[in-house]
Write a protein that holds these residues in place. Structure first.
Motif, PDB file in Angstrom:
ATOM      1  N   ARG A  45       1.054  -1.398   0.287  1.00 31.21           N
ATOM      2  CA  ARG A  45      -0.294   0.174  -0.646  1.00 31.21           C
ATOM      3  C   ARG A  45       0.652   1.236   0.251  1.00 31.21           C
ATOM      4  O   ARG A  45       0.447   2.424  -1.062  1.00 31.21           O
ATOM      5  CB  ARG A  45      -0.562   0.045   1.471  1.00 31.21           C
ATOM      6  CG  ARG A  45      -2.046  -1.070   0.746  1.00 31.21           C
ATOM      7  CD  ARG A  45      -3.129  -0.623   1.704  1.00 31.21           C
ATOM      8  NE  ARG A  45      -3.407  -1.588   3.219  1.00 31.21           N
ATOM      9  CZ  ARG A  45      -2.686  -1.901   4.196  1.00 31.21           C
ATOM     10  NH1 ARG A  45      -3.150  -0.552   4.681  1.00 31.21           N
ATOM     11  NH2 ARG A  45      -3.059  -2.938   5.048  1.00 31.21           N
ATOM     12  N   GLU A  46       2.126   1.460   1.147  1.00 26.23           N
ATOM     13  CA  GLU A  46       2.843   2.325   0.757  1.00 26.23           C
ATOM     14  C   GLU A  46       3.798   2.377  -0.732  1.00 26.23           C
ATOM     15  O   GLU A  46       3.683   3.873  -0.993  1.00 26.23           O
ATOM     16  CB  GLU A  46       3.990   2.303   2.069  1.00 26.23           C
ATOM     17  CG  GLU A  46       2.831   2.206   3.293  1.00 26.23           C
ATOM     18  CD  GLU A  46       4.394   2.250   4.169  1.00 26.23           C
ATOM     19  OE1 GLU A  46       5.652   2.047   4.370  1.00 26.23           O
ATOM     20  OE2 GLU A  46       4.168   1.952   5.548  1.00 26.23           O
ATOM     21  N   PHE A  47       3.835   1.769  -1.129  1.00 24.65           N
ATOM     22  CA  PHE A  47       4.255   1.336  -1.819  1.00 24.65           C
ATOM     23  C   PHE A  47       3.369   2.175  -3.310  1.00 24.65           C
ATOM     24  O   PHE A  47       3.929   2.823  -4.243  1.00 24.65           O
ATOM     25  CB  PHE A  47       5.189   0.059  -2.698  1.00 24.65           C
ATOM     26  CG  PHE A  47       5.636   0.046  -4.182  1.00 24.65           C
ATOM     27  CD1 PHE A  47       7.072  -0.394  -3.979  1.00 24.65           C
ATOM     28  CD2 PHE A  47       5.085   0.029  -5.676  1.00 24.65           C
ATOM     29  CE1 PHE A  47       8.044   0.292  -5.424  1.00 24.65           C
ATOM     30  CE2 PHE A  47       6.311  -0.085  -6.209  1.00 24.65           C
ATOM     31  CZ  PHE A  47       7.381  -0.224  -6.464  1.00 24.65           C
ATOM     32  N   VAL A  48       2.172   1.531  -4.007  1.00 20.47           N
ATOM     33  CA  VAL A  48       1.011   1.951  -4.458  1.00 20.47           C
ATOM     34  C   VAL A  48       0.980   3.539  -4.408  1.00 20.47           C
ATOM     35  O   VAL A  48       1.004   4.768  -5.110  1.00 20.47           O
ATOM     36  CB  VAL A  48       0.010   1.676  -4.832  1.00 20.47           C
ATOM     37  CG1 VAL A  48      -0.893   2.546  -5.142  1.00 20.47           C
ATOM     38  CG2 VAL A  48       0.350   0.012  -4.882  1.00 20.47           C
ATOM     39  N   ALA A  49       1.022   4.322  -2.853  1.00 25.50           N
ATOM     40  CA  ALA A  49       0.969   5.261  -2.793  1.00 25.50           C
ATOM     41  C   ALA A  49       1.696   6.602  -3.233  1.00 25.50           C
ATOM     42  O   ALA A  49       1.900   7.607  -3.633  1.00 25.50           O
ATOM     43  CB  ALA A  49       0.334   5.771  -1.369  1.00 25.50           C
ATOM     44  N   ALA A 109       3.785   5.297  -5.603  1.00 22.61           N
ATOM     45  CA  ALA A 109       4.367   5.686  -7.570  1.00 22.61           C
ATOM     46  C   ALA A 109       3.149   6.999  -7.725  1.00 22.61           C
ATOM     47  O   ALA A 109       3.346   7.451  -8.536  1.00 22.61           O
ATOM     48  CB  ALA A 109       3.432   3.922  -7.894  1.00 22.61           C
ATOM     49  N   LYS A 110       1.945   6.903  -6.861  1.00 20.54           N
ATOM     50  CA  LYS A 110       1.142   7.531  -7.316  1.00 20.54           C
ATOM     51  C   LYS A 110       1.160   9.706  -7.256  1.00 20.54           C
ATOM     52  O   LYS A 110       1.181  10.157  -7.879  1.00 20.54           O
ATOM     53  CB  LYS A 110      -0.238   7.072  -6.591  1.00 20.54           C
ATOM     54  CG  LYS A 110      -1.502   6.245  -7.377  1.00 20.54           C
ATOM     55  CD  LYS A 110      -2.351   5.955  -6.120  1.00 20.54           C
ATOM     56  CE  LYS A 110      -3.345   4.595  -6.629  1.00 20.54           C
ATOM     57  NZ  LYS A 110      -3.869   4.264  -5.976  1.00 20.54           N
ATOM     58  N   GLU A 111       2.294   9.369  -5.708  1.00 14.56           N
ATOM     59  CA  GLU A 111       2.991  10.572  -5.822  1.00 14.56           C
ATOM     60  C   GLU A 111       3.640  10.997  -6.945  1.00 14.56           C
ATOM     61  O   GLU A 111       3.981  12.247  -7.277  1.00 14.56           O
ATOM     62  CB  GLU A 111       3.439  10.993  -4.126  1.00 14.56           C
ATOM     63  CG  GLU A 111       2.426  10.608  -3.265  1.00 14.56           C
ATOM     64  CD  GLU A 111       2.883  10.404  -1.572  1.00 14.56           C
ATOM     65  OE1 GLU A 111       4.388  10.803  -1.535  1.00 14.56           O
ATOM     66  OE2 GLU A 111       2.476  10.413  -0.983  1.00 14.56           O
ATOM     67  N   LEU A 112       4.726   9.928  -6.914  1.00 19.12           N
ATOM     68  CA  LEU A 112       5.123  10.521  -7.941  1.00 19.12           C
ATOM     69  C   LEU A 112       5.257  10.260  -9.308  1.00 19.12           C
ATOM     70  O   LEU A 112       5.640  10.743 -10.471  1.00 19.12           O
ATOM     71  CB  LEU A 112       6.456   9.775  -7.979  1.00 19.12           C
ATOM     72  CG  LEU A 112       7.421   9.372  -6.880  1.00 19.12           C
ATOM     73  CD1 LEU A 112       8.380   8.329  -6.426  1.00 19.12           C
ATOM     74  CD2 LEU A 112       7.946  10.548  -6.769  1.00 19.12           C
ATOM     75  N   GLY A 113       3.623  10.261 -10.327  1.00 25.55           N
ATOM     76  CA  GLY A 113       3.083  10.150 -10.970  1.00 25.55           C
ATOM     77  C   GLY A 113       3.448   9.130 -11.384  1.00 25.55           C
ATOM     78  O   GLY A 113       3.021   9.035 -13.006  1.00 25.55           O
ATOM     79  N   LYS A 114       3.587   8.056 -11.264  1.00 25.77           N
ATOM     80  CA  LYS A 114       4.102   7.016 -12.125  1.00 25.77           C
ATOM     81  C   LYS A 114       3.170   5.781 -11.762  1.00 25.77           C
ATOM     82  O   LYS A 114       2.111   6.077 -10.681  1.00 25.77           O
ATOM     83  CB  LYS A 114       5.470   5.734 -11.575  1.00 25.77           C
ATOM     84  CG  LYS A 114       5.778   6.966 -11.792  1.00 25.77           C
ATOM     85  CD  LYS A 114       8.157   6.556 -11.101  1.00 25.77           C
ATOM     86  CE  LYS A 114       8.953   7.471 -11.880  1.00 25.77           C
ATOM     87  NZ  LYS A 114       9.056   7.650 -13.584  1.00 25.77           N
ATOM     88  N   THR A 115       2.645   4.894 -12.269  1.00 24.32           N
ATOM     89  CA  THR A 115       1.875   3.403 -13.114  1.00 24.32           C
ATOM     90  C   THR A 115       2.979   2.490 -11.756  1.00 24.32           C
ATOM     91  O   THR A 115       4.082   2.304 -11.286  1.00 24.32           O
ATOM     92  CB  THR A 115       1.972   3.001 -13.300  1.00 24.32           C
ATOM     93  OG1 THR A 115       2.899   2.249 -14.260  1.00 24.32           O
ATOM     94  CG2 THR A 115       1.347   3.907 -15.001  1.00 24.32           C
ATOM     95  N   VAL A 116       1.846   1.612 -10.905  1.00 25.05           N
ATOM     96  CA  VAL A 116       2.162   0.920 -10.259  1.00 25.05           C
ATOM     97  C   VAL A 116       3.154  -0.083 -11.235  1.00 25.05           C
ATOM     98  O   VAL A 116       5.066  -0.694 -10.207  1.00 25.05           O
ATOM     99  CB  VAL A 116       1.868  -0.314  -9.509  1.00 25.05           C
ATOM    100  CG1 VAL A 116       1.762  -1.238  -8.573  1.00 25.05           C
ATOM    101  CG2 VAL A 116       0.996   0.526  -8.774  1.00 25.05           C
TER     102      VAL A 116
END
Length: 169
Positions: A25-29, A31-38
């Motif tokens: 969950r932290e990884f997904v969050a 990735a989103k903050e950095l503007g990247k897909t998972v």
């Protein structure tokens, strides 16, 4: 499941078992903050892991220029490359309501530690400066941190991020 691109630009669905749910969950969050897909973030993470595993000292030297916390890790990696990947990467301990840590606890694990997401973290009186410096990499997202008065406050705070309250006893 993870979608990845092969050399021929075909997408494949991959299933990865054994991934810690909180970490994911932290990884997904992030990735989103950095503007990247998972998938993009996962590919980058796997590439970094491979680079790190093949040449920890080279990777850590370049990363140390950008990340303050990795500077200390890089110094250890450069001197401990022969000890292997496991000896260089710190252990993460977290997602606990309350944890009391002694010098013996730190020495028994024998690895550097990142303490994260703990409501109340207590270092016992026997944790001295040398032991703290040797084993504690960082302390983050802790509501209440309690340390013995023998540990210099600034030494402790230099390893802290998101600590709401520091108690010196």
């Amino acid at each position: 499941m993870v979608t990845c691109m092969s050399e021929r630009s075909e997408k494949k669905m991959l299933t990865v078992r054994g991934v810690d749910e909180v970490t994911y969950r932290e990884f997904v969050a992030t990735a989103k903050e950095l503007g990247k897909t998972v998938g993009q973030a996962m590919t980058e993470a796997m590439r970094l892991y491979l680079l790190f595993a093949k040449s920890a000292s080279t990777l850590l030297s370049s990363l140390a220029n950008n990340v303050g916390a990795l500077r200390k890790l890089a110094r250890n990696a450069l001197s401990a490359t022969s000890e292997g990947f496991r000896e260089v990467v710190p252990e993460t301990i977290g997602n606990i309501d309350e944890l009391e840590v002694s010098k013996a606890d730190l020495e028994a694990l024998g690895r550097r530690i990142i303490f994260s997401n703990i409501k109340r973290l207590i270092f016992r009186e026997d944790v001295d400066r040398e032991t703290f410096e040797k084993y504690v990499v960082s302390i983050s997202n802790v509501d209440e941190l309690e340390v013995p008065s023998t540990l210099p406050r600034l030494l402790v705070l230099a390893r802290c991020c998101g600590v709401k309250r520091l108690i010196v006893r």
